[in-house]
Design a protein around this motif. Structure first.
Motif, PDB file in Angstrom:
ATOM      1  N   GLU A   1      -2.343  15.330  -8.714  1.00  0.00           N
ATOM      2  CA  GLU A   1      -2.408  14.785  -9.996  1.00  0.00           C
ATOM      3  C   GLU A   1      -1.902  13.318  -9.908  1.00  0.00           C
ATOM      4  O   GLU A   1      -2.451  12.215 -10.542  1.00  0.00           O
ATOM      5  N   ARG A   2      -0.872  12.954  -8.971  1.00  0.00           N
ATOM      6  CA  ARG A   2      -0.193  11.484  -8.886  1.00  0.00           C
ATOM      7  C   ARG A   2      -1.124  10.672  -7.945  1.00  0.00           C
ATOM      8  O   ARG A   2      -1.237   9.652  -8.268  1.00  0.00           O
ATOM      9  N   TRP A   3      -1.820  11.271  -6.933  1.00  0.00           N
ATOM     10  CA  TRP A   3      -2.484  10.426  -6.154  1.00  0.00           C
ATOM     11  C   TRP A   3      -4.099  10.806  -6.111  1.00  0.00           C
ATOM     12  O   TRP A   3      -4.280  12.124  -6.112  1.00  0.00           O
ATOM     13  N   SER A   4      -4.862   9.975  -5.953  1.00  0.00           N
ATOM     14  CA  SER A   4      -6.115  10.115  -5.492  1.00  0.00           C
ATOM     15  C   SER A   4      -6.503  10.812  -4.017  1.00  0.00           C
ATOM     16  O   SER A   4      -5.396  10.472  -3.338  1.00  0.00           O
ATOM     17  N   GLU A   5      -7.669  11.392  -3.774  1.00  0.00           N
ATOM     18  CA  GLU A   5      -7.913  11.769  -2.252  1.00  0.00           C
ATOM     19  C   GLU A   5      -7.848  10.657  -1.580  1.00  0.00           C
ATOM     20  O   GLU A   5      -7.319  10.560  -0.303  1.00  0.00           O
ATOM     21  N   ALA A   6      -8.338   9.103  -1.913  1.00  0.00           N
ATOM     22  CA  ALA A   6      -8.309   8.173  -0.998  1.00  0.00           C
ATOM     23  C   ALA A   6      -7.033   7.761  -0.832  1.00  0.00           C
ATOM     24  O   ALA A   6      -6.557   7.339   0.251  1.00  0.00           O
ATOM     25  N   GLU A   7      -5.917   7.555  -1.951  1.00  0.00           N
ATOM     26  CA  GLU A   7      -4.576   7.302  -1.645  1.00  0.00           C
ATOM     27  C   GLU A   7      -3.906   8.140  -0.854  1.00  0.00           C
ATOM     28  O   GLU A   7      -3.202   7.918   0.081  1.00  0.00           O
ATOM     29  N   LEU A   8      -4.317   9.567  -0.964  1.00  0.00           N
ATOM     30  CA  LEU A   8      -3.551  10.613  -0.040  1.00  0.00           C
ATOM     31  C   LEU A   8      -3.978  10.125   1.594  1.00  0.00           C
ATOM     32  O   LEU A   8      -3.163  10.430   2.390  1.00  0.00           O
ATOM     33  N   ARG A   9      -5.349   9.950   1.653  1.00  0.00           N
ATOM     34  CA  ARG A   9      -5.763   9.759   2.851  1.00  0.00           C
ATOM     35  C   ARG A   9      -4.986   8.467   3.505  1.00  0.00           C
ATOM     36  O   ARG A   9      -4.720   8.452   4.707  1.00  0.00           O
ATOM     37  N   GLY A  10      -5.053   7.581   2.980  1.00  0.00           N
ATOM     38  CA  GLY A  10      -4.280   6.360   3.301  1.00  0.00           C
ATOM     39  C   GLY A  10      -2.950   6.629   3.475  1.00  0.00           C
ATOM     40  O   GLY A  10      -2.285   6.093   4.752  1.00  0.00           O
ATOM     41  N   LEU A  11      -2.131   7.259   2.786  1.00  0.00           N
ATOM     42  CA  LEU A  11      -0.745   7.826   3.053  1.00  0.00           C
ATOM     43  C   LEU A  11      -0.538   8.708   4.243  1.00  0.00           C
ATOM     44  O   LEU A  11       0.221   8.483   5.087  1.00  0.00           O
ATOM     45  N   LEU A  12      -1.442   9.443   4.640  1.00  0.00           N
ATOM     46  CA  LEU A  12      -1.303  10.282   5.811  1.00  0.00           C
ATOM     47  C   LEU A  12      -1.915   9.649   7.001  1.00  0.00           C
ATOM     48  O   LEU A  12      -1.147   9.830   8.032  1.00  0.00           O
ATOM     49  N   THR A  13      -2.858   8.767   6.792  1.00  0.00           N
ATOM     50  CA  THR A  13      -3.191   7.994   8.286  1.00  0.00           C
ATOM     51  C   THR A  13      -2.299   6.765   8.479  1.00  0.00           C
ATOM     52  O   THR A  13      -1.971   6.869   9.585  1.00  0.00           O
ATOM     53  N   ASP A  14      -1.764   6.156   7.497  1.00  0.00           N
ATOM     54  CA  ASP A  14      -0.846   5.294   7.979  1.00  0.00           C
ATOM     55  C   ASP A  14       0.061   4.735   6.685  1.00  0.00           C
ATOM     56  O   ASP A  14      -0.299   3.909   5.782  1.00  0.00           O
ATOM     57  N   ALA A  15       1.023   5.349   6.289  1.00  0.00           N
ATOM     58  CA  ALA A  15       1.748   5.197   5.059  1.00  0.00           C
ATOM     59  C   ALA A  15       2.110   3.836   4.939  1.00  0.00           C
ATOM     60  O   ALA A  15       2.424   3.307   3.843  1.00  0.00           O
ATOM     61  N   LYS A  16       2.312   2.958   6.001  1.00  0.00           N
ATOM     62  CA  LYS A  16       2.757   1.783   5.861  1.00  0.00           C
ATOM     63  C   LYS A  16       2.018   0.752   5.206  1.00  0.00           C
ATOM     64  O   LYS A  16       2.412  -0.375   4.965  1.00  0.00           O
ATOM     65  N   MET A  17       0.722   1.160   5.182  1.00  0.00           N
ATOM     66  CA  MET A  17      -0.401   0.499   4.789  1.00  0.00           C
ATOM     67  C   MET A  17      -0.069   0.221   3.053  1.00  0.00           C
ATOM     68  O   MET A  17      -0.599  -0.677   2.513  1.00  0.00           O
ATOM     69  N   THR A  18       0.643   1.476   2.629  1.00  0.00           N
ATOM     70  CA  THR A  18       0.740   1.226   1.280  1.00  0.00           C
ATOM     71  C   THR A  18       2.368   0.921   1.023  1.00  0.00           C
ATOM     72  O   THR A  18       2.899   0.206  -0.010  1.00  0.00           O
ATOM     73  N   PHE A  19       3.271   1.470   1.654  1.00  0.00           N
ATOM     74  CA  PHE A  19       4.533   1.380   1.570  1.00  0.00           C
ATOM     75  C   PHE A  19       5.320   0.736   2.913  1.00  0.00           C
ATOM     76  O   PHE A  19       5.430   1.454   3.828  1.00  0.00           O
ATOM     77  N   ASP A  20       5.420  -0.525   2.893  1.00  0.00           N
ATOM     78  CA  ASP A  20       5.733  -1.181   4.043  1.00  0.00           C
ATOM     79  C   ASP A  20       7.059  -0.651   4.836  1.00  0.00           C
ATOM     80  O   ASP A  20       7.129  -0.710   5.984  1.00  0.00           O
ATOM     81  N   GLY A  21       8.189  -0.478   3.946  1.00  0.00           N
ATOM     82  CA  GLY A  21       9.275   0.101   4.595  1.00  0.00           C
ATOM     83  C   GLY A  21       9.385   1.710   4.808  1.00  0.00           C
ATOM     84  O   GLY A  21      10.656   2.266   4.942  1.00  0.00           O
TER      85      GLY A  21
END
Length: 158
Positions: free
Chosen positions: A88-108
């Motif tokens: 509910e918090r994240w879309s599939e696209a957001e989850l995919r981004g977090l799993l492939t490379d979370a630093k693209m969303t959260f730098d630190g």
């Protein structure tokens, strides 16, 4: 002969499916780090994703995150946020981004990039401190990423 033909047909179909797979270096992130397109061109398997999320040699999401749906897996971590309600918090696209490379969303973030092969330092040959002699492979395959996304998308707040 039938078995050989069937095996050859299955190999050709499997090869065609792999041809549509996005390579780690070709993943396209949007400005917030989300990845809209499936890495495989298809959906994932939520049951396999749950297994990966609790397996130490694979995703091992529970090492850092609490996941009530995986209560039978011991030693849930508290480093990252609880993944209960992730669907509910994240879309599939957001989850995919977090799993492939979370630093693209959260730098630190300390979250590992599960589908990346360059641009970082990783232990090489048996933790000797020496770089790997061959090319690095991603921690999870494209299909495994899609499987974990399918599992996380099932996690809703109760």
């Amino acid at each position: 002969m039938k078995l050989t033909s069937l095996t050859l047909a299955a190999a050709l179909i499997g090869g065609a499916a792999l041809a549509g797979e996005v390579a780690p270096k070709d993943v396209q992130y949007d400005e917030s780090g989300a990845v809209a397109a499936s890495l495989t061109g298809g959906a994932g398997d939520a049951m396999n994703g749950a297994m990966l999320a609790g397996t130490k040699s694979k995703g091992n999401c529970v090492a850092c995150h609490a996941i009530t749906a995986l209560a039978d897996v011991p030693f849930h971590g508290e480093v990252g946020p609880s993944l209960d309600g992730a669907g509910e918090r994240w879309s599939e696209a957001e989850l995919r981004g977090l799993l492939t490379d979370a630093k693209m969303t959260f730098d630190g973030t300390v979250m590992p990039a599960f589908y990346k092969v360059d641009g970082f330092t990783r232990p090489g040959n048996a933790y000797t401190g020496k770089a790997a002699e061959e090319a690095l492979t991603p921690i999870l395959s494209a299909q495994e990423i899609e499987d974990v996304i399918a599992f996380l998308a099932t996690l809703k707040e109760e």
